[in-house]
Design a protein around this motif. Structure first.
Motif, PDB file in Angstrom:
ATOM      1  N   MET A   1       0.839  -1.187   0.000  1.00  0.00           N
ATOM      2  CA  MET A   1       0.000   0.000   0.000  1.00  0.00           C
ATOM      3  C   MET A   1       0.884   1.252   0.000  1.00  0.00           C
ATOM      4  O   MET A   1       1.938   1.284   0.631  1.00  0.00           O
ATOM      5  CB  MET A   1      -0.901   0.003   1.233  1.00  0.00           C
ATOM      6  CG  MET A   1      -1.895  -1.163   1.267  1.00  0.00           C
ATOM      7  SD  MET A   1      -3.127  -1.018  -0.021  1.00  0.00           S
ATOM      8  CE  MET A   1      -4.086  -2.500   0.262  1.00  0.00           C
ATOM      9  N   SER A   2       0.422   2.301  -0.670  1.00  0.00           N
ATOM     10  CA  SER A   2       1.169   3.553  -0.654  1.00  0.00           C
ATOM     11  C   SER A   2       1.083   4.202   0.710  1.00  0.00           C
ATOM     12  O   SER A   2       0.123   4.015   1.447  1.00  0.00           O
ATOM     13  CB  SER A   2       0.606   4.499  -1.721  1.00  0.00           C
ATOM     14  OG  SER A   2      -0.742   4.822  -1.424  1.00  0.00           O
ATOM     15  N   LYS A   3       2.106   4.967   1.025  1.00  0.00           N
ATOM     16  CA  LYS A   3       2.159   5.638   2.317  1.00  0.00           C
ATOM     17  C   LYS A   3       2.382   7.123   2.075  1.00  0.00           C
ATOM     18  O   LYS A   3       3.393   7.523   1.490  1.00  0.00           O
ATOM     19  CB  LYS A   3       3.280   5.051   3.171  1.00  0.00           C
ATOM     20  CG  LYS A   3       3.302   5.567   4.600  1.00  0.00           C
ATOM     21  CD  LYS A   3       4.294   4.772   5.420  1.00  0.00           C
ATOM     22  CE  LYS A   3       4.288   5.243   6.868  1.00  0.00           C
ATOM     23  NZ  LYS A   3       5.208   4.440   7.708  1.00  0.00           N
ATOM     24  N   THR A   4       1.436   7.952   2.480  1.00  0.00           N
ATOM     25  CA  THR A   4       1.520   9.379   2.218  1.00  0.00           C
ATOM     26  C   THR A   4       2.497  10.026   3.175  1.00  0.00           C
ATOM     27  O   THR A   4       2.804   9.508   4.239  1.00  0.00           O
ATOM     28  CB  THR A   4       0.129  10.038   2.367  1.00  0.00           C
ATOM     29  OG1 THR A   4      -0.326   9.856   3.707  1.00  0.00           O
ATOM     30  CG2 THR A   4      -0.875   9.398   1.427  1.00  0.00           C
ATOM     31  N   SER A   5       2.995  11.190   2.811  1.00  0.00           N
ATOM     32  CA  SER A   5       3.906  11.932   3.676  1.00  0.00           C
ATOM     33  C   SER A   5       3.144  12.487   4.862  1.00  0.00           C
ATOM     34  O   SER A   5       1.942  12.766   4.773  1.00  0.00           O
ATOM     35  CB  SER A   5       4.553  13.073   2.889  1.00  0.00           C
ATOM     36  OG  SER A   5       3.563  13.946   2.373  1.00  0.00           O
ATOM     37  N   ARG A 126     -11.605  12.392  10.113  1.00  0.00           N
ATOM     38  CA  ARG A 126     -11.406  11.268   9.201  1.00  0.00           C
ATOM     39  C   ARG A 126     -11.983  10.024   9.868  1.00  0.00           C
ATOM     40  O   ARG A 126     -11.439   9.522  10.855  1.00  0.00           O
ATOM     41  CB  ARG A 126      -9.923  11.048   8.905  1.00  0.00           C
ATOM     42  CG  ARG A 126      -9.221  12.207   8.245  1.00  0.00           C
ATOM     43  CD  ARG A 126      -7.833  11.787   7.767  1.00  0.00           C
ATOM     44  NE  ARG A 126      -6.963  12.917   7.554  1.00  0.00           N
ATOM     45  CZ  ARG A 126      -5.680  12.829   7.194  1.00  0.00           C
ATOM     46  NH1 ARG A 126      -5.146  11.608   7.024  1.00  0.00           N
ATOM     47  NH2 ARG A 126      -4.945  13.900   7.028  1.00  0.00           N
ATOM     48  N   ALA A 127     -13.099   9.539   9.317  1.00  0.00           N
ATOM     49  CA  ALA A 127     -13.729   8.331   9.846  1.00  0.00           C
ATOM     50  C   ALA A 127     -13.152   7.114   9.145  1.00  0.00           C
ATOM     51  O   ALA A 127     -12.546   7.199   8.072  1.00  0.00           O
ATOM     52  CB  ALA A 127     -15.232   8.400   9.656  1.00  0.00           C
ATOM     53  N   GLY A 128     -13.340   5.944   9.764  1.00  0.00           N
ATOM     54  CA  GLY A 128     -12.844   4.705   9.183  1.00  0.00           C
ATOM     55  C   GLY A 128     -11.333   4.581   9.216  1.00  0.00           C
ATOM     56  O   GLY A 128     -10.761   3.808   8.442  1.00  0.00           O
ATOM     57  N   CYS A 129     -10.681   5.311  10.118  1.00  0.00           N
ATOM     58  CA  CYS A 129      -9.217   5.290  10.224  1.00  0.00           C
ATOM     59  C   CYS A 129      -8.813   4.546  11.491  1.00  0.00           C
ATOM     60  O   CYS A 129      -9.283   4.879  12.584  1.00  0.00           O
ATOM     61  CB  CYS A 129      -8.661   6.710  10.272  1.00  0.00           C
ATOM     62  SG  CYS A 129      -8.780   7.584   8.706  1.00  0.00           S
ATOM     63  N   GLU A 145       0.659   6.765  13.410  1.00  0.00           N
ATOM     64  CA  GLU A 145       0.648   6.002  12.167  1.00  0.00           C
ATOM     65  C   GLU A 145      -0.707   5.315  12.067  1.00  0.00           C
ATOM     66  O   GLU A 145      -1.177   4.717  13.050  1.00  0.00           O
ATOM     67  CB  GLU A 145       1.773   4.969  12.153  1.00  0.00           C
ATOM     68  CG  GLU A 145       3.164   5.582  12.132  1.00  0.00           C
ATOM     69  CD  GLU A 145       4.251   4.535  12.076  1.00  0.00           C
ATOM     70  OE1 GLU A 145       4.057   3.456  12.689  1.00  0.00           O
ATOM     71  OE2 GLU A 145       5.268   4.790  11.425  1.00  0.00           O
ATOM     72  N   ALA A 146      -1.340   5.375  10.910  1.00  0.00           N
ATOM     73  CA  ALA A 146      -2.706   4.871  10.798  1.00  0.00           C
ATOM     74  C   ALA A 146      -2.980   4.374   9.393  1.00  0.00           C
ATOM     75  O   ALA A 146      -2.171   4.548   8.476  1.00  0.00           O
ATOM     76  CB  ALA A 146      -3.690   5.984  11.168  1.00  0.00           C
ATOM     77  N   GLY A 151      -7.469   1.238   3.418  1.00  0.00           N
ATOM     78  CA  GLY A 151      -6.286   0.446   3.719  1.00  0.00           C
ATOM     79  C   GLY A 151      -4.979   1.163   3.477  1.00  0.00           C
ATOM     80  O   GLY A 151      -3.903   0.562   3.612  1.00  0.00           O
ATOM     81  N   ARG A 152      -5.019   2.437   3.083  1.00  0.00           N
ATOM     82  CA  ARG A 152      -3.795   3.179   2.821  1.00  0.00           C
ATOM     83  C   ARG A 152      -3.159   3.640   4.125  1.00  0.00           C
ATOM     84  O   ARG A 152      -3.848   4.187   4.980  1.00  0.00           O
ATOM     85  CB  ARG A 152      -4.077   4.391   1.943  1.00  0.00           C
ATOM     86  CG  ARG A 152      -4.539   4.046   0.534  1.00  0.00           C
ATOM     87  CD  ARG A 152      -4.733   5.310  -0.293  1.00  0.00           C
ATOM     88  NE  ARG A 152      -5.843   6.095   0.218  1.00  0.00           N
ATOM     89  CZ  ARG A 152      -7.068   6.075  -0.290  1.00  0.00           C
ATOM     90  NH1 ARG A 152      -7.351   5.273  -1.318  1.00  0.00           N
ATOM     91  NH2 ARG A 152      -8.025   6.830   0.227  1.00  0.00           N
ATOM     92  N   GLN A 153      -1.863   3.439   4.257  1.00  0.00           N
ATOM     93  CA  GLN A 153      -1.153   3.904   5.431  1.00  0.00           C
ATOM     94  C   GLN A 153      -0.896   5.403   5.322  1.00  0.00           C
ATOM     95  O   GLN A 153      -0.669   5.934   4.237  1.00  0.00           O
ATOM     96  CB  GLN A 153       0.190   3.185   5.564  1.00  0.00           C
ATOM     97  CG  GLN A 153       0.088   1.732   5.960  1.00  0.00           C
ATOM     98  CD  GLN A 153       1.455   1.127   6.174  1.00  0.00           C
ATOM     99  OE1 GLN A 153       2.373   1.365   5.391  1.00  0.00           O
ATOM    100  NE2 GLN A 153       1.607   0.361   7.234  1.00  0.00           N
TER     101      GLN A 153
END
Length: 409
Positions: A1-5, A126-129, A145-146, A151-153
């Motif tokens: 999965m991609s992980k945003t900054s 942000r819901a569903g996190c 970290e979430a 499913g994206r980190q």
């Protein structure tokens, strides 16, 4: 999965229910950049909450401008009728800031209003996190970290991370927040909802080893519950319905008769909890609501105390957020003040949850309360967070109540 900054905030609040959403709302209203994370959908019900809100809680909702929306869905009420081991007490709890009403909106209603209020104040929801861990630098929490609902980190950083994520708090786990005043489950509830049941205020029955209660809830329904000692509950949890009806028939036959006139509109729910107090602050982190202190639900103090604790914590954060040293000092004072206020109620709740048979002195006191309006108001205040249980049970106060009751006969 991609992980945003990582994104950077002033405060990250983990949990968007009755402790986290008000904390985020109050801080955002003060101009702080707040990220509010919730693992569930918003709004959504909680199946382990019987959701009674005492007048203190409604006073906060009124101050926050949310009471009207709540009372459009939930029937508020004032009087209590309490059968305390055969002593009958009836009347209202003490008012708070002019508020004498109670209400019991289902959590999807309450939590939805609170979350929307946090967003209106400027918090980013942000819901569903699901938060999986914390970020640390030099021993200090600096973020989370979430994973989002897809499913994206992602990571987010902040000067403070607040755990409002309930008794199983991930924030408490990651910080190793120490527990004290720990007690195992004492009693457990089985409850459901009915329509067309003649209950327009709070009814409570307490007997040795058992209890029952009923009150108006949301959208024309009434909640009715049976309380069982935890060992009895464990033996009955796979057959909740017969256990519920057997208990009500034994100790509250009047409620049993009322239910025959109504229609059950939901399944049976059940809940139980251990009780604990956690250390609720440390470098870069804090806990609020059930994440920091979990009381047995027998006194229904959870929501009102969550609101009050959120208010206390938001004021501490607002005063200290500009400096790590000042923030740590403010958080330490928040925890000290919370414990000084709530620990007497915590201990009082544990005594009530034991459902012990009263000794002769306590039985005499219970009947004296029934004949003494001031004493009755004190007892109801000890349950609803407005009168110190220590003052109620002080020997001098008990003697005054017993004397007044004897003189009135």
């Amino acid at each position: 999965m991609s992980k945003t900054s990582p994104s950077v905030y002033d405060v990250i609040v983990v949990g968007a229910r009755c402790a986290g959403a008000p904390t985020a709302m109050l801080l955002a209203a003060k101009g702080h950049n707040v990220l509010l994370l919730e693992q569930s959908a918003v709004p959504s019900n909680m199946v382990h909450s019987t959701h009674l809100i005492h007048p203190l809680g409604l006073a906060y909702l009124e101050t926050w401008g949310l009471l009207g929306a709540i009372e459009r869905r939930a029937t508020s009420f004032t009087d209590w009728s309490v059968d305390l081991h055969g002593a009958f007490l009836h009347g209202p709890p003490p008012p708070v800031a002019g508020m004498a009403r109670s209400a019991a909106p289902r959590r999807g209603i309450l939590d939805g209003e609170l979350a929307r209020a946090a967003e209106r104040a400027g918090a980013e929801l942000r819901a569903g996190c699901r938060v999986g861990g914390l970020l640390f630098e030099d021993g200090r929490v600096v973020g989370v970290e979430a994973r989002d609902g897809e499913g994206r980190q992602f990571s987010a950083r902040a000067a403070l991370v607040i755990g409002a994520d309930g008794p199983a708090s991930m924030v408490a786990k990651c910080t190793g927040a120490a527990e004290h005043h720990v007690e195992p489950p004492l009693q457990s509830n089985i409850w459901s909802y009915w329509r067309d049941v003649a209950v327009d205020h709070l009814h409570i029955t307490i007997r040795e080893g058992a209890g029952a209660f009923a009150f108006p809830s949301s959208d024309g329904t009434v909640l009715v519950a049976a309380n069982l000692l935890h060992a009895d509950f464990l033996r009955s949890r796979r057959r909740k319905e017969p256990a519920f009806h057997a208990m009500l028939k034994r100790i509250a036959p009047d409620l049993t008769a009322k239910l025959t006139q109504g229609v059950q509109v939901d399944r049976f729910f059940s809940g139980c909890t251990r009780s604990f107090v956690r250390r609720s602050h440390g470098p870069g982190w804090a806990l609020v609501g059930d994440a920091g202190m979990k009381k047995d639900p027998v006194t229904a103090q959870g929501i009102a105390s969550a609101f009050a604790s959120a208010d206390m914590l938001a004021k501490a954060v607002d005063c200290g957020i500009g400096s790590a040293e000042t923030l740590d000092a403010e958080l330490a004072e928040y925890e000290r003040a919370r414990d000084a206020w709530l620990l007497p109620y915590y201990d009082f709740t544990l005594r009530l949850a034991a459902f012990a048979k009263p000794n002769a002195e306590q039985a005499a006191f219970n009947h004296a309360l029934a004949n003494d309006p001031e004493g009755r108001s004190q007892l109801f205040g000890a349950v609803s967070l407005t009168f110190s249980p220590d003052k109620l049970m002080a020997s001098g106060n008990m003697r005054r109540i017993l004397t007044r009751a004897a003189q009135s006969q």
